[in-house]
Design an enzyme around this catalytic site. Structure first.
Site, PDB file in Angstrom:
ATOM      1  N   CYS A 174       0.794  -1.273   0.168  1.00 44.85           N
ATOM      2  CA  CYS A 174      -0.078   0.019  -0.014  1.00 44.85           C
ATOM      3  C   CYS A 174       0.738   1.311   0.082  1.00 44.85           C
ATOM      4  CB  CYS A 174      -0.871   0.013   1.108  1.00 44.85           C
ATOM      5  SG  CYS A 174      -1.937   1.460   1.386  1.00 44.85           S
ATOM      6  N   CYS A 179      -1.768   1.738  -2.892  1.00 46.73           N
ATOM      7  CA  CYS A 179      -2.540   2.690  -2.757  1.00 46.73           C
ATOM      8  C   CYS A 179      -1.990   4.167  -2.869  1.00 46.73           C
ATOM      9  CB  CYS A 179      -3.368   2.395  -1.308  1.00 46.73           C
ATOM     10  SG  CYS A 179      -3.683   0.706  -0.963  1.00 46.73           S
ATOM     11  N   LYS A 182      -0.433   5.179  -6.141  1.00 50.07           N
ATOM     12  CA  LYS A 182      -1.721   5.118  -7.106  1.00 50.07           C
ATOM     13  C   LYS A 182      -2.458   6.287  -7.102  1.00 50.07           C
ATOM     14  CE  LYS A 182      -5.324   3.632  -5.767  1.00 50.07           C
ATOM     15  NZ  LYS A 182      -5.613   2.118  -5.777  1.00 50.07           N
ATOM     16  N   TYR A 315      -8.926  -4.079 -11.150  1.00 46.80           N
ATOM     17  CA  TYR A 315      -8.878  -2.455 -10.785  1.00 46.80           C
ATOM     18  C   TYR A 315      -7.458  -2.089 -10.711  1.00 46.80           C
ATOM     19  CZ  TYR A 315      -7.098  -3.737  -6.169  1.00 46.80           C
ATOM     20  OH  TYR A 315      -6.275  -3.977  -4.914  1.00 46.80           O
ATOM     21  N   GLU A 319      -6.986   1.360 -13.188  1.00 46.14           N
ATOM     22  CA  GLU A 319      -6.482   2.525 -12.454  1.00 46.14           C
ATOM     23  C   GLU A 319      -5.408   3.130 -12.950  1.00 46.14           C
ATOM     24  OE1 GLU A 319      -7.972   1.863  -7.751  1.00 46.14           O
ATOM     25  OE2 GLU A 319      -6.361   1.006  -8.391  1.00 46.14           O
ATOM     26  N   HIS A 588     -27.076  20.213  -0.446  1.00 44.56           N
ATOM     27  CA  HIS A 588     -27.377  20.791  -1.936  1.00 44.56           C
ATOM     28  C   HIS A 588     -26.507  21.995  -1.929  1.00 44.56           C
ATOM     29  CE1 HIS A 588     -29.145  21.334  -5.821  1.00 44.56           C
ATOM     30  NE2 HIS A 588     -29.368  22.521  -5.417  1.00 44.56           N
ATOM     31  N   GLU A 593     -26.017  14.006  -2.419  1.00 46.76           N
ATOM     32  CA  GLU A 593     -27.448  14.041  -2.167  1.00 46.76           C
ATOM     33  C   GLU A 593     -28.368  13.284  -2.883  1.00 46.76           C
ATOM     34  OE1 GLU A 593     -29.284  17.807  -3.002  1.00 46.76           O
ATOM     35  OE2 GLU A 593     -27.675  18.316  -4.347  1.00 46.76           O
TER      36      GLU A 593
END
Length: 613
Positions: A174, A179, A182, A315, A319, A588, A593
């Site tokens: 990681c 992670c 990346k 993934y 990515e 908002h 939302e």
């Protein structure tokens, strides 16, 4: 260790009159007593609760050291030190094998639950209480937590260089090749898009923006080195022994550590945690290890990769393809079958469709490489890739500067001597089967992280599992790691976040007639002025009609999907329902939302194009 029940403990040598001592010296002596005793009871001779605890250990036939604080000159000082150490101001105050159990009630609770017996069985005949093999996020979390609980801990971590010669520091995949770099390269690509959008918001600049790969890599690697140093410092502060060495079992409770220069040392421990993680898989074809790179190499690559072929549809593949294209490179993805296997396939198709139609990534579907040939050396060089169709006899070839393999990962469990002590692994993928306590078939060996059979391969999961495992092994805890409803995000150009079940898995578990799927497109306000695409961001929840429309699957495709998903994951832990979403007032204007206004079901077939703001 074999003293009779109720043996009186001392903080000074027998037969000597000890002068008053400073607080630090007293603290050192208290800790030394705890360290050297199987059981130590800090008591007062007249306390009935202390008497109950002494009787308990006597009934168990367990010898213990008892320090009667009302009968020693510095009893009040000892009690103050204990309060600082344990945050407990009362007696009795009990430690078992250096673990703070607590007072009378906590000790009897631990006895009733079996935890006290477990602590009493801790074997001090070994050099360490715990040895962790693997210095990634999970292994480090477990080691540090065990050290906090007063245990003597060693961590071994060694990175075997990739075929291209890449290696890295402490911290695991990681931090070094996963992670962290990346996400930072993903951010670099997003900034490029933001530069384009900025003109529509009135920003004027004459020069054409250019990206410098070397500058980006230098900055990212500098940050990673700071994390490596932070990991080492954290281990040092917690008195965890760290060896940059390859660990291998040689017999039960014993490992051999092979250091970088070949010297070997052996170490023993009462318990072991395997946290060795995974490494990228290769194709096994001509030229793959000689000329291809993987994610192990990409993030520290000293030159811009140029025209790139990404092989795979995981993934990791998507990515990397996404941010490389975002940095302005010519990128092709070669897909053997489907993209994002294991994820919701409707969402997966939307991810790849956006990359192909809006982001400039080319896809070669149903092809696999059969040969990689070097045409020119260089940084980058020039490679020829020959690929064969998975549907028929068709063969194609192409010329690329870089070939990045992202076809899966293999567990690093086959060369650490597990067979010598009988730990079972999956012969196909090297993963280790464990029970719900992360325990292997060998009672003193545990495993966490990506090497576990059937568990999410995610850094936060490994960290939590590691901490909880240490607390169960060495503290008064029974809490297990919950592997259900774990959120995750795929950091493709348009991010995909999810929590819970895919639509396919939900149908398999609950049956289609018992589910209601609510969905909608949405358009981020920031995209409107910039003239970005409509009807590509998408939200979907999957509800179980038989359980008050409880949300069993959450899926979102859009900017900052990870940030949205993290919040909704907490709600899903609390058994989120469609009604609760409907009763929530949205913020908002935000992307999140949309989940408070979902009204259209898939089964209705109605148009889900948003109308108005």
């Amino acid at each position: 260790m074999s003293s009779p029940p109720g043996r009186r403990a001392r903080l000074s040598s027998p037969g000597t009159s000890r002068p008053p001592e400073g607080r630090e010296e007293l603290r050192r002596r208290v800790l030394a007593l705890i360290e050297s005793s199987r059981v130590v009871i800090f008591s007062k001779s007249y306390c009935p609760h202390s008497a109950r605890v002494k009787d308990l250990f006597s009934s168990l036939g367990v010898g213990c050291n008892v320090l009667e604080l009302d009968q020693v000159d510095d009893g009040a000082g000892v009690q103050e030190v204990l309060s600082e150490i344990t945050n407990q101001k009362t007696v009795p105050n009990i430690f078992v094998n250096k673990v703070h159990v607590g007072g009378c009630d906590r000790t009897f609770q631990a006895h009733q639950s079996g935890l006290l017996q477990k602590l009493l069985k801790e074997d001090s005949a070994y050099e360490y209480d715990l040895i962790v093999i693997g210095g990634g996020s999970g292994g480090l979390a477990c080691a540090k937590e065990a050290a906090i609980l007063g245990k003597k801990v060693m961590v071994l971590d060694f990175v075997v260089p990739s075929p291209q010669g890449t290696s890295w520091g402490l911290g695991g995949t990681c931090v070094n090749v996963g992670c962290i770099p990346k996400k930072l390269m993903h951010q670099a690509a997003l900034l490029g898009q933001a530069l384009q959008d900025s003109r529509k918001f009135g920003w004027e600049y004459n020069q054409q923006a250019r990206h410098n790969w070397e500058t980006m890599v230098d900055a990212i690697q500098s940050h990673i080195r700071s994390l490596n140093w932070g990991s080492r410092l954290s281990l040092r502060e917690k008195a965890v022994t760290y060896l940059n060495a390859l660990g291998e079992f040689v017999e039960h409770h014993k490992i051999k550590a092979t250091h970088r220069k070949g010297q070997e040392t052996c170490h023993t421990a009462a318990k072991f945690v395997i946290a060795t993680g995974q490494r990228p898989r290769y194709l096994g074809i001509q030229g793959d290890k000689e000329y291809c790179i993987t994610s192990d190499d990409l993030f520290s690559l000293r030159y811009c990769p140029g025209k790139t072929l990404v092989v795979g549809a995981s993934y990791v593949a998507l990515e990397c393809a996404g941010f490389l294209a975002g940095l302005g490179l010519d990128v092709t993805v070669m897909v053997r079958s489907i993209v994002l296997r294991g994820f919701d396939q409707e969402m997966a198709k939307k991810v790849s469709s956006y990359m192909e139609q809006r982001h400039g990534v080319k896809f070669l579907r149903k092809f696999v490489p059969v040969m990689v040939q070097q045409l020119e050396k260089g940084s980058p060089g020039k490679l020829k890739v020959v690929a064969k169709s998975t549907d028929g006899p068709e063969t194609i070839d192409g010329i690329y500067n870089t070939v990045l393999l992202a076809i899966g990962r293999d567990s690093c469990t086959r060369k650490i001597g597990l067979e010598k002590i009988g730990v079972k692994i999956n012969d196909k993928n090297g993963k280790i089967p464990v029970n719900d306590m992360e325990q292997t078939n060998v009672s003193y060996v545990y495993a966490i992280g990506d090497i576990l059979e059937g568990k999410p391969e995610l850094t936060p999961v490994a960290i939590r599992a590691g901490k909880l495992l240490a607390r169960r092994l060495f503290g008064a805890s029974l809490e297990k790691c919950d592997y259900i409803n774990v959120p995750t995000t795929v950091f493709t150009p348009l991010e995909y976040g999810c929590c819970g079940l895919s639509e396919e898995k939900a149908i398999e578990v609950y049956k289609k007639e018992n589910l209601e799927v609510y969905h909608s497109f949405f358009c981020p306000l920031e995209w409107t002025v910039a003239g970005r695409e409509n009807n590509v961001c998408y939200a979907k929840i999957i509800c179980n009609k038989l359980d008050h429309d409880r949300v069993v699957g959450f899926h979102v495709l859009g900017p900052n999907a990870g940030e949205m998903t993290q919040g909704f994951a907490v709600a899903m832990k609390c058994r989120l329902t469609k009604r609760l979403l409907d009763e929530t007032v949205g913020i908002h204007p935000t992307c999140g939302e949309v989940f408070t206004t979902l009204a259209i079901t898939k089964s209705s077939g109605l148009d889900i194009t948003p109308k108005g703001c």
